[in-house]
Design an enzyme around this catalytic site. Structure first.
Site, PDB file in Angstrom:
ATOM      1  CB  SER A 138      -0.820  -0.288   1.071  1.00 60.28           C
ATOM      2  OG  SER A 138      -2.086   1.523   1.091  1.00 60.28           O
ATOM      3  CG  HIS A 173      -5.060  -2.443   0.313  1.00 61.29           C
ATOM      4  ND1 HIS A 173      -4.765  -2.318  -1.289  1.00 61.29           N
ATOM      5  CD2 HIS A 173      -5.074  -1.637   0.879  1.00 61.29           C
ATOM      6  CE1 HIS A 173      -4.030  -1.272  -0.413  1.00 61.29           C
ATOM      7  NE2 HIS A 173      -3.472  -0.638   0.254  1.00 61.29           N
ATOM      8  CD  GLU A 219      -5.171  -4.203  -4.171  1.00 67.88           C
ATOM      9  OE1 GLU A 219      -5.823  -4.522  -3.200  1.00 67.88           O
ATOM     10  OE2 GLU A 219      -3.810  -5.038  -4.536  1.00 67.88           O
TER      11      GLU A 219
END
Length: 522
Positions: free
Chosen positions: A212, A438, A331
């Site tokens: 990230s 995610h 995600e």
């Protein structure tokens, strides 16, 4: 953005550099010498941990919004058995239960195998995610990775939010404001180069890795002049590398931020800001939006990051090193789910055009036609699919192919595709599927706590992923004994699909995520 849920080669210089070489390693495996002094850590059956090691001077007082300075030496033996403070961040909804945060937070943790002190092992430096506003290195327990993979892992803290990235023009010479958190990461890499041999690590075999915001940071280091020579390979996990603010935008937002604290006068703004209590600066300054989510972070067009990393990578001018890069299958469901749980947002069909516009701007009508709401069971699933494809999957695929055109190391691409991956408890009650969202791949690599335990098939996938990742750290190639072959992109344009029912190379990633459509919007 896991923290949202849970809340080298080169000459040393600057913080951690230009210091005397550490003394010879002592016989006691719990003791390690560094350039600034001796440390005592923890020795367990399968690993050693040296925690809370300062790698730069406390960035307080006149050093607030200043490039990191070298840490002062300490006398005697410093205790390294406990984690240091996290960097300043908002504490609302903090699932780390308010554990200590402090402006004096530039510390790192070194994990090694039990018997690493007399060897030179490859090193992975892990940069945590959290939208550049939260998280810490302490979240990532690397004992399984170092024991199974026979590598050294370093997890770091770096300044976050306004303290890490405020780009107010009064804080420094033109073009030299912002990016303090990115400079912290560079200082940590220099510390590794200068000191990691004392822990059994090889300073010439450093891989930078992150997820990230951490993955975006890795993209930045591939093009930042000050990072050159500090690593030999890179791992980019779910990094939205295009989400960088340009300096004029960041400066304008930073001026507004300072004015909100009564620091509007350009002549006195720097002094006014540095006089504010650190607690007042927990609130982030926002530079970039993805739907209803906001990011702060690195600033392009600055001395530290002169050019947008996506443009540099597209032009083949990034650092030529082996790269392992990938995303998760679903995600953006994490972000929509957190908005549902944390903010109580219940999106209706009327919200869909606004959400698309907030992320895709002038391209929103074309995206709405390509991802019509009628094709999806709900607004959360529709917006999650569009943003997953357009912001994560296809940007990652584009970067992978651009990097693969370089004359440097090979590029290995993956998709984490366990759509039953355990999610933290708040997300298990959503009225839409979370899937392989995610950050959910992280607990297959680290012990991050929380969420249900992995089932036997997921445990096998976890071991396989650790084998792939650590093989890449050791050699620049994820080839792991006993695991399915992972071919580089140049060998056939295929992506490794990481699945508990059997990982395999697949050739339909770009079609699955509509990457042809997204390429046409550039």
């Amino acid at each position: 953005m896991l923290a949202t849920l849970l809340i080298a080669l080169g000459c040393g210089h600057g913080a951690g550099g230009d210091r005397a070489a550490p003394a010879a390693k002592p016989a006691d495996p719990a003791v390690a010498p560094t350039a600034a002094g001796t440390l005592r850590g923890v020795v367990a059956d399968d690993h050693r941990l040296f925690a809370g090691i300062p790698y730069a001077a406390p960035p307080v007082g006149p050093l607030r919004w200043h490039a990191p300075e070298p840490v002062a030496p300490w006398p005697g033996v410093r205790d390294a058995t406990r984690y240091g403070p996290r960097c300043m961040q908002e504490l609302g909804g903090d699932l780390e239960l308010g554990r200590q945060t402090d402006e004096d937070c530039l510390n790192l943790n070194v994990w090694t195998p039990r018997s690493a002190s007399d060897r030179k092992l490859p090193v992975m430096v892990w940069i945590h995610g959290g939208a550049f506003v939260n998280g810490s290195g302490r979240i990532y327990d690397a004992r399984r990775m170092v024991a199974r993979g026979d590598i050294v892992v370093v997890t770091i803290n770096y300044r976050l939010g306004a303290l890490g990235f405020l780009a107010h023009p009064s804080l420094g010479p033109p073009g030299q404001v912002g990016n303090y958190g990115l400079e912290d990461q560079q200082a940590a890499l220099r510390w590794v180069h200068d000191n990691i041999a004392a822990f059994g690590g090889d300073p010439g075999k450093v891989t930078i890795a992150g997820e990230s915001a951490g993955g975006m940071s890795v993209c930045d280091h591939l093009v930042a002049p000050g990072s050159k020579g500090l690593f030999r390979a890179a791992i980019i996990q779910s990094g939205p590398c295009q989400a960088q603010a340009r300096l004029p935008v960041a400066q304008a937002r930073s001026i507004d931020y300072a004015a909100g604290f009564g620091c509007a006068d350009p002549a006195t703004a720097a002094r006014c800001l540095r006089a504010l209590p650190a607690d007042k600066l927990r609130k982030p300054v926002w530079f970039y939006g993805i739907g209803d989510d906001q990011l702060t972070g690195p600033v392009t067009g600055s001395q530290t990051l002169p050019t947008d990393p996506v443009a540099v990578i597209d032009e083949g001018r990034a650092e030529h090193v082996p790269v392992l890069i990938g995303t998760t299958r679903d995600e953006f469901t994490l972000f929509v789910g957190m908005q549902y749980v944390r903010d109580g947002k219940r999106y209706t069909p009327a919200d869909y055009p606004r959400l698309l516009s907030a992320t895709f701007g002038e391209h929103a009508p074309a995206v709405a036609r390509h991802y019509p709401l009628s094709n999806f069971p709900s607004v959360p699933v529709a917006i999650s699919t569009a943003v997953t494809d357009g912001v994560f999957a296809c940007i990652g695929d584009r970067l992978a192919h651009s990097l693969a055109r370089d004359d440097g190391g090979a590029v290995y691409s993956y998709e984490f595709n366990d759509r039953n991956a355990p999610a933290p408890e708040p997300l298990r009650t959503l009225p839409f599927p979370v899937g392989a969202s995610h950050s959910l791949e992280l607990r297959y690599l680290f012990d991050t706590g929380g969420a249900p335990a992995l089932d036997p098939a997921q445990l096998r996938l976890s071991e396989q992923m650790i084998d792939y990742w650590t093989a890449f750290v050791r050699t620049g190639d994820p080839a792991a004994s006993g695991q399915p072959e992972w071919k580089d992109l140049a060998a056939g344009n295929a992506v490794m699909s990481l699945q508990p029912d059997g990982s395999r190379m697949v050739g339909d990633f770009a079609q699955e995520h509509q990457c042809g459509f997204w390429a046409g919007l550039r």
